[in-house]
Design an enzyme around this catalytic site. Structure first.
Site, PDB file in Angstrom:
ATOM      1  N   ASP A   1       0.888  -1.185   0.000  1.00 31.87           N
ATOM      2  CA  ASP A   1       0.000   0.000   0.000  1.00 31.87           C
ATOM      3  C   ASP A   1       0.925   1.234   0.000  1.00 31.87           C
ATOM      4  O   ASP A   1       0.931   2.007   0.933  1.00 31.87           O
ATOM      5  CB  ASP A   1      -0.974  -0.015   1.196  1.00 31.87           C
ATOM      6  CG  ASP A   1      -0.287  -0.047   2.546  1.00 31.87           C
ATOM      7  OD1 ASP A   1       0.856  -0.561   2.626  1.00 31.87           O
ATOM      8  OD2 ASP A   1      -0.871   0.437   3.533  1.00 31.87           O
TER       9      ASP A   1
ATOM     10  N   HIS B   1       9.050  -1.376   9.185  1.00 34.97           N
ATOM     11  CA  HIS B   1       8.060  -2.462   9.221  1.00 34.97           C
ATOM     12  C   HIS B   1       8.165  -3.351   7.975  1.00 34.97           C
ATOM     13  O   HIS B   1       8.396  -4.552   8.065  1.00 34.97           O
ATOM     14  CB  HIS B   1       6.634  -1.892   9.238  1.00 34.97           C
ATOM     15  CG  HIS B   1       6.321  -0.957  10.348  1.00 34.97           C
ATOM     16  ND1 HIS B   1       6.180  -1.368  11.652  1.00 34.97           N
ATOM     17  CD2 HIS B   1       6.062   0.379  10.356  1.00 34.97           C
ATOM     18  CE1 HIS B   1       5.850  -0.332  12.412  1.00 34.97           C
ATOM     19  NE2 HIS B   1       5.780   0.744  11.648  1.00 34.97           N
TER      20      HIS B   1
HETATM   21  O1  RIB Z   1       1.716  -0.656  10.868  1.00 36.38           O
HETATM   22  C1  RIB Z   1       2.698  -0.488   9.903  1.00 36.38           C
HETATM   23  C2  RIB Z   1       2.195  -0.876   8.536  1.00 36.38           C
HETATM   24  O2  RIB Z   1       1.101  -0.031   8.169  1.00 36.38           O
HETATM   25  C3  RIB Z   1       3.198  -0.725   7.423  1.00 36.38           C
HETATM   26  O3  RIB Z   1       2.944  -1.722   6.458  1.00 36.38           O
HETATM   27  C4  RIB Z   1       2.894   0.627   6.876  1.00 36.38           C
HETATM   28  O4  RIB Z   1       3.345   0.788   5.544  1.00 36.38           O
HETATM   29  C5  RIB Z   1       1.398   0.660   6.959  1.00 36.38           C
HETATM   30  O5  RIB Z   1       0.845  -0.017   5.856  1.00 36.38           O
HETATM   31 CA    CA Z   2       2.661  -0.976   4.124  1.00 43.56          CA
END
Ligand code: RIB
Ligand code: CA
Length: 311
Positions: free
Chosen positions: A9, A243
């Site tokens: 995303d 992340h």
């Molecule tokens: O909580 C972190 C996640 O949420 C990551 O994938 C960030 O890009 C958002 O999509």
């Molecule tokens: Ca993400």
């Protein structure tokens, strides 16, 4: 080379994950699939195409996917305060990608690749799990054909990052996430338990600025914005959470994280805890495990590896 699909995303940390995957010789990037989440699916698709062009990887197709959750059609949760109005921390500016999304939709692409590569395909899902849930619905054999699914999402031992209980990717589509956890897909969960310990300090952006390439300047600008958010939200944290790159990292080298097998469910109805990932951690859980959950990370070794690859 492990064949992978990266479901994104795109978002700043998604962009870093795309760069890391594209630059890793252990991985064969079959395609990106896009989903709403940090931004709209149209923006996620545009950003994904743009990032691939910055990487010189126009050969990688981008398949657009879900624009809204399974059931909650009034979704209003874009994270532009985290990732910027363009989703890239302002680093997109007035630019537009030259390329277009591939004709095949995201879930159909996942299903076709799983059929062509039975037992071999790894899907790394770093946005809401809507595309993956739709692929499971589309093909009854999908769950048994996919080799591995690595999910960036959830939190088992630490608080959420959108509410006290819930992490953004799971909360964006709790029903899809619950469906995926029940599907029989071979899941590794890379949640906030490990990603909040895997930080990119602002000082490391100097290395990208010193390289002074179009790509390194672009990623440094995007990451600067993202670090600003992290430091506002978590004073003293000392960087932004990597992340989505960590989900790519555990596919390249599983020893970056220690995992435990658990049965994980997603709360879809909680009064205060909708979107929470709940693991049964009793000695004798009520159900067999459905996921390997990452609980510890060798953050220094991961960061060194990530920095050696990304620009
Ligand atoms: O909580 C972190 C996640 O949420 C990551 O994938 C960030 O890009 C958002 O999509
Ligand atoms: Ca993400």
């Amino acid at each position: 080379m492990k064949p992978i699909i990266l479901d994104v995303d795109t978002g700043v940390d998604d962009s870093l994950a795309i760069a890391y995957a594209a630059h890793s010789p252990e991985l064969r990037l079959l395609g990106l699939t896009t989903c709403f989440g940090n931004v709209s699916v149209e923006e996620a698709t545009r950003n994904s195409l743009y990032v691939l062009e910055q990487l010189g990887r126009e050969d990688v197709p981008v398949h657009a996917g879900a624009g809204k959750p399974f059931f909650r059609h009034n979704f209003k949760g874009y994270a532009k305060h985290v990732h910027g109005e363009d989703g890239l921390g302002g680093a997109l500016g007035d630019a537009m990608p030259k390329g277009k999304a591939a004709p095949l939709g995201a879930s159909r692409f996942m299903v076709e690749q799983a059929r062509q590569l039975p037992g071999e395909l790894t899907i790394i899902a770093v946005g809401p799990l809507t595309n993956l849930a739709l692929a499971v619905m589309m093909d009854p054999d999908f769950a048994s054909l996919v080799g591995r699914v690595v999910i960036m999402g959830g939190a088992v031992t630490v608080p959420g990052n959108v509410t006290g209980q819930a992490e953004a990717n799971i909360l964006s589509d709790p029903e899809a996430a619950e469906f995926v956890f029940r599907s029989g897909l071979p899941i590794t969960m890379v949640g906030l338990d490990v990603t909040m310990k895997t930080l990119l300090p602002r000082s490391r952006l100097r290395e990208w600025r010193d390289k002074d390439t179009k790509l390194s300047r672009f990623l440094a600008d995007a990451a600067d914005f993202y670090i600003d958010f992290y430091e506002r939200a978590n004073p003293g944290i000392g960087g932004c959470a990597l992340h989505d790159p960590l989900a790519v990292g555990v596919v390249i080298d599983p020893t970056f994280c220690r995992t435990e097998e658990m049965h994980v469910q997603v709360d879809t109805e909680g009064l205060l805890s909708t979107g929470r990932t709940i693991a049964d951690r009793r000695a004798k859980p009520a159900h067999p495990p459905n996921a390997k959950v990452c609980l510890e990370v060798d953050a220094d070794r991961f960061l060194a590896h990530f920095m050696s690859r990304v620009v």
